[in-house]
Design an enzyme around this catalytic site. Sequence first.
Site, short mmCIF file in Angstrom:
data_model
loop_
_atom_site.label_atom_id
_atom_site.label_comp_id
_atom_site.label_asym_id
_atom_site.label_seq_id
_atom_site.Cartn_x
_atom_site.Cartn_y
_atom_site.Cartn_z
CB CYS A 73 -7.63 -0.70 4.40
SG CYS A 73 -9.15 -1.84 4.63
CB CYS A 126 -8.24 -4.36 1.71
SG CYS A 126 -6.75 -4.54 3.17
CB CYS A 148 -14.27 3.08 -9.26
SG CYS A 148 -15.83 3.84 -8.93
CB CYS A 165 -6.87 -3.77 8.08
SG CYS A 165 -6.24 -3.67 6.63
CB CYS A 191 -8.69 -6.65 6.59
SG CYS A 191 -9.73 -5.32 5.47
ZN LIG Z 1 -7.85 -3.84 4.75
#
Ligand SMILES: [Zn+2]
Length: 170
Positions: free
Chosen positions: A84, A133, A156, A87, A136
């Site tokens: 991510c 995510c 995607c 984070c 976060c």
């Molecule tokens: Zn994250």
Amino acid sequence: MFRKAVIVIVVLWLAHNFSVFGQQQDTAYQIPDNLMKQVKVEKTEAEWLEELGSEKYNILRQCSTEPPFTGKYYKHNAKGTYVCAGCGAELFGSDTKYESGSGWPSFFAAIGKDKIKEVLDTSYGMVRTEIKCANCDGHLGHVFTDGPPPTGLRYCVNSASIDFVPDAKD
Ligand SMILES: [Zn+2]
């Protein structure tokens, strides 16, 4: 009589504030270790904007989409892990990345189901499943059911929502 009552009240008040309840309050605010691991990354919008810059902020925090065929990971085939961009949580392995023809990085599976949060998205007159995510709440893209075996899923993902960590060379 009145004086006695006042003294009793004062003593009770002192006991309340400085002994029994004071101690209980101290321990009540200690978060157990197993809960600490589930605490999500939480920042103000201003903090996110400063940390991410406007391009990533617009996608991760405002759910924008980068134009297809433009992202840095659209044609990216190195071995490693996509994390991510908000984070650093590990989200997708390069072994699940495939060429979907959509113009965005596509994966047929996430590293773990618990890494991705799915949210119903009815914007733009479409019914889609947004992916975020789980750590976060950053917007990643959408998941569709037209992916390849073995899952039949197509995650995607915006290139701007992820960073790449290459496998360590032996
Ligand atoms: Zn994250």
